[in-house]
Design an enzyme around this catalytic site. Structure first.
Site, PDB file in Angstrom:
ATOM      1  N   LYS A  49       0.841  -1.199   0.000  1.00 44.74           N
ATOM      2  CA  LYS A  49       0.000   0.000   0.000  1.00 44.74           C
ATOM      3  C   LYS A  49       0.875   1.248   0.000  1.00 44.74           C
ATOM      4  O   LYS A  49       1.878   1.318   0.713  1.00 44.74           O
ATOM      5  CB  LYS A  49      -0.918  -0.025   1.219  1.00 44.74           C
ATOM      6  CG  LYS A  49      -1.975   1.077   1.223  1.00 44.74           C
ATOM      7  CD  LYS A  49      -2.905   0.906   2.418  1.00 44.74           C
ATOM      8  CE  LYS A  49      -3.970   1.994   2.464  1.00 44.74           C
ATOM      9  NZ  LYS A  49      -4.893   1.815   3.604  1.00 44.74           N
ATOM     10  N   SER A 124      -9.596   2.419   2.292  1.00 49.84           N
ATOM     11  CA  SER A 124      -8.576   3.090   1.506  1.00 49.84           C
ATOM     12  C   SER A 124      -7.582   2.163   0.808  1.00 49.84           C
ATOM     13  O   SER A 124      -6.808   2.612  -0.042  1.00 49.84           O
ATOM     14  CB  SER A 124      -7.801   4.064   2.394  1.00 49.84           C
ATOM     15  OG  SER A 124      -7.070   3.392   3.397  1.00 49.84           O
ATOM     16  N   SER A 148     -10.438   0.138   6.207  1.00 47.53           N
ATOM     17  CA  SER A 148      -9.613   0.324   5.009  1.00 47.53           C
ATOM     18  C   SER A 148      -9.098  -0.961   4.374  1.00 47.53           C
ATOM     19  O   SER A 148      -8.653  -0.944   3.229  1.00 47.53           O
ATOM     20  CB  SER A 148      -8.426   1.239   5.326  1.00 47.53           C
ATOM     21  OG  SER A 148      -8.880   2.553   5.562  1.00 47.53           O
TER      22      SER A 148
END
Length: 206
Positions: A49, A124, A148
């Site tokens: 990420k 996210s 997320s």
């Protein structure tokens, strides 16, 4: 080849380390030919990420605020993934400042759901979930504060795990100010996204 064919449609991988990944994969094959093992992720393609610190790569949170931030070091978990033998393909797309269910921000193109490009992959860790669901990567190292990991995994039809607080080291998960404290910091946990429970367990143990 798969990333080259499909990433431009869904923008799952924001930073692609193509030449580095090919070189690392070649080294992994050569090591196996010599009966050498680098660890449980030997040669396995993994994405990270975008906020995780990875030396000499941007951690911008897809925000103008951090557009020039280059990580000075690897996060603890990136170091562990590397030392387990993984081939890190790139860093995955996120919404600006990691806020929102749509993967929209100031720097990278909007992330899409690989099953229906008119839909969101969730946020996210949306780019990571999309990359796993689209078969671009075997595993994603993501993070979750208020959904997320869980929301993108649900939207994209893959598996995730949000670990219990204090079971995973936090250093380098995000470019926080040194003085950052409090429940919002403690809420965020690193965790894996994969296509099976066994895959989650493999990265969790690492």
């Amino acid at each position: 080849t798969h990333i080259a064919a499909h990433n431009s449609k869904i923008n799952a991988i924001a930073q692609l380390f193509a030449s580095e990944a090919r070189a690392r994969a070649k080294e992994a094959d050569e090591a196996l030919a010599r009966d050498q093992s680098w660890g449980p992720l030997h040669g396995v393609p993994v994405t990270i990420k975008e906020p995780f610190l990875m030396v000499n790569t941007p951690s911008t949170l897809n925000s103008r605020r951090l557009k020039n931030y280059i990580a000075p070091d690897d996060s603890v978990l990136v170091k562990r993934v590397k030392s387990a033998g993984a081939v890190i393909l790139g860093k995955t797309n996120v919404p600006a400042n990691l806020q929102g269910y749509q993967v929209k921000g100031d720097i990278y193109p909007e992330g899409k759901n690989p099953h229906r490009v008119e839909c969101s992959p969730g946020g996210s860790t949306g780019g990571g979930a999309a990359a796993v669901a689209a078969g671009m990567t075997a595993l994603e190292l993501g993070q979750d504060g208020g959904g997320s990991l869980r929301i993108p995994a649900h939207f994209c039809g893959v598996f995730c795990q949000k670990p219990t607080d204090k079971t995973i080291p936090r250093y380098g998960m995000i470019p926080f100010p040194k003085e950052a404290r409090g429940f919002l910091v403690n809420l965020v946990q690193a965790g894996p996204i994969g296509r099976s429970i066994d895959d989650l367990q493999l990265l969790w143990k690492i």
